[in-house]
Design a protein around this motif. Structure first.
Motif, PDB file in Angstrom:
ATOM      1  N   GLN A  63      37.157  50.652  30.099  1.00 20.80           N
ATOM      2  CA  GLN A  63      37.829  49.198  29.601  1.00 20.80           C
ATOM      3  C   GLN A  63      39.244  49.053  30.362  1.00 20.80           C
ATOM      4  O   GLN A  63      39.237  47.888  30.607  1.00 20.80           O
ATOM      5  CB  GLN A  63      37.791  49.044  28.007  1.00 20.80           C
ATOM      6  N   ILE A  64      39.714  50.072  30.208  1.00 25.73           N
ATOM      7  CA  ILE A  64      41.212  49.987  30.906  1.00 25.73           C
ATOM      8  C   ILE A  64      41.073  49.696  32.254  1.00 25.73           C
ATOM      9  O   ILE A  64      41.801  48.954  32.814  1.00 25.73           O
ATOM     10  CB  ILE A  64      42.072  51.426  30.701  1.00 25.73           C
ATOM     11  N   VAL A  65      40.150  50.435  32.970  1.00 21.28           N
ATOM     12  CA  VAL A  65      39.980  50.400  34.361  1.00 21.28           C
ATOM     13  C   VAL A  65      39.730  49.041  34.892  1.00 21.28           C
ATOM     14  O   VAL A  65      40.248  48.626  35.886  1.00 21.28           O
ATOM     15  CB  VAL A  65      39.120  51.657  34.916  1.00 21.28           C
ATOM     16  N   ALA A  67      40.400  46.421  33.567  1.00 19.51           N
ATOM     17  CA  ALA A  67      41.312  45.326  33.411  1.00 19.51           C
ATOM     18  C   ALA A  67      42.408  45.685  34.296  1.00 19.51           C
ATOM     19  O   ALA A  67      43.468  44.691  34.393  1.00 19.51           O
ATOM     20  CB  ALA A  67      42.086  45.571  32.049  1.00 19.51           C
ATOM     21  N   LEU A  68      42.555  46.608  35.242  1.00 22.15           N
ATOM     22  CA  LEU A  68      43.555  46.914  36.197  1.00 22.15           C
ATOM     23  C   LEU A  68      43.472  46.222  37.318  1.00 22.15           C
ATOM     24  O   LEU A  68      42.380  45.634  37.715  1.00 22.15           O
ATOM     25  CB  LEU A  68      43.529  48.517  36.767  1.00 22.15           C
TER      26      LEU A  68
ATOM     27  N   GLN B  57      46.420  50.241  27.255  1.00 19.69           N
ATOM     28  CA  GLN B  57      45.757  49.353  28.214  1.00 19.69           C
ATOM     29  C   GLN B  57      46.869  48.475  29.299  1.00 19.69           C
ATOM     30  O   GLN B  57      46.868  48.517  30.306  1.00 19.69           O
ATOM     31  CB  GLN B  57      44.747  48.536  27.761  1.00 19.69           C
ATOM     32  N   ILE B  61      48.375  48.605  32.870  1.00 19.06           N
ATOM     33  CA  ILE B  61      48.370  47.328  33.882  1.00 19.06           C
ATOM     34  C   ILE B  61      49.746  47.069  34.406  1.00 19.06           C
ATOM     35  O   ILE B  61      49.540  46.897  35.572  1.00 19.06           O
ATOM     36  CB  ILE B  61      47.760  46.120  32.936  1.00 19.06           C
TER      37      ILE B  61
END
Lengths: 198, 184
Positions: A63-65, A67-68, B57, B61
């Motif tokens: 999920q984090i990746v 959003a990158l 997160q 970012i």
């Protein structure tokens, strides 16, 4: 509370607990701790604190990746992109500027060949197309037909004789009223004995 | 003297960053896998309780968006901790402006730290947690970064916006206080 006197090694105890020391330093600390009661006690506390490291759930990596921000793979388009065009434009400006500067420094005025005019007395009549009284440099001009080998110059008054100077002054009197920055169309100039133009 | 392992970690991070810059998205996954858990733990210590995943997160970012400014000689994890701490402070300030009652002093951090007690299985760990809950916020941050995360004083100063000397003093005061509590 007993204090350690070898603070250099005591400072390394947290790194000793986390296993971040190299072998030689690890041996030195081990040897010191075996003889130092203060460091032995501190080591017990450090191990307890280290063991009490809270266990947190692992965040969702995918999920984090997702959003990158994505990174574009550099390719041919990037190499010859906007930067390259900017550099080319800058280079063009530099070349044009340099050429202009060079021309300005040389001060060369191209004087086109002047057609012979009937009715003149010295056989080499000229019409001044460009006013060049502001320069002291001698400008080589292609000699008109019939007067080959005669060099001419503008603005060199030392080459003129007394009579020639007088004649030039009389002509200038007739032109009174004309602005000095404008060409004088139709005023005939003649080549002097010293190569000057009158 | 130090860092046989940490230097390897740092060079691996640098290699992954270069791969990601070259367009390899799998390198981003590896970077997140290597540091996400430590960031979640650090968020807990900063008093974040409900939205740890979101903070982690957002930290990644921000970090990836600014990856070109990352110094090659620095530690990636230290840099990530620094970003996360600033992010948490920004979020608290924003919540305060919106009228939410948010404690940003020691008391808040203690309650956040206490929330982690439930995650600690044995009694010894809970006793350590109680000892650390008595520390000032700065002492606790320095102590946990030094002992539990293995950061150097220089890195701690960078993360907390302090000085190396100040970090050293806070560490020794924290160690004395924890030892006294555990000895009782």
């Amino acid at each position: 509370m007993i204090e350690c006197t070898t603070t250099e090694l005591q400072d390394l105890l947290p790194d000793f607990v986390t296993g971040a020391l190299d072998d030689i330093t690890m041996s030195r600390v081990t040897s010191h701790v075996s003889r130092c009661q203060a460091c032995t006690e501190e080591l017990v506390v450090l191990r307890a604190v280290r063991a009490a490291r809270p266990r947190v759930p692992m965040p969702d990596v995918q999920q984090i990746v997702a959003a990158l921000p994505t990174r574009q793979r550099p390719g041919r388009g990037a190499m010859f992109g906007r930067s390259a065009w900017r550099m080319a434009a800058a280079l063009g400006i530099i070349i044009a500027g340099g050429a202009s500067l060079q021309l300005a420094r040389r001060g060369l005025v191209s004087v086109p060949p002047v057609p012979e005019r009937p009715g003149t007395t010295d056989g080499a009549p000229l019409v001044a197309n460009t006013p060049t009284f502001d320069t002291a440099e001698t400008v080589a001009v292609r000699a008109p037909i019939g007067v080959s080998g005669v060099s001419m110059s503008y603005g060199d008054l030392t080459d003129l004789s007394e009579d020639e100077l007088q004649r030039m002054l009389e002509r200038l009197d007739k032109w009174d009223g004309a602005t000095s920055t404008e060409p004088l169309p139709g005023v005939p100039l003649s080549v002097t004995a010293g190569g000057g133009i009158l | 003297m130090i860092d046989a392992t940490q230097q390897e970690d740092a060079s691996l991070d640098r290699a992954l960053i270069e791969q990601w810059k070259a367009g390899d998205q799998r390198a981003a996954t590896s970077i997140v896998e290597r540091h996400a858990e430590a960031l979640a733990r650090f968020a807990g210590r900063l008093g974040v309780t409900d939205d740890v995943d979101e903070v982690v997160q957002d930290t990644f970012i921000r970090a990836f968006a600014a990856m070109d400014s990352f110094r090659a000689d620095a530690s990636l994890r230290t840099w990530l901790f620094t970003i996360e701490r600033r992010l948490v402070i920004d979020r608290r300030r924003a919540q305060s402006r919106r009228g939410h009652h948010v404690e940003i002093d020691d008391a808040h951090a203690i309650s956040g730290f206490d929330a982690l007690d439930a995650l600690m299985a044995d009694e010894a760990a809970q006793r350590v947690a109680r000892a650390m809950a008595r520390l000032t916020r700065m002492q606790r941050d320095v102590f946990t970064l030094r002992v539990q995360e293995g950061r150097s004083y220089k890195e701690i100063a960078e993360i907390l916006g302090s000085t190396e000397g100040s970090a050293r003093v806070h560490y020794h005061n924290a160690m004395r206080a924890v030892r006294e509590y555990l000895d009782d």
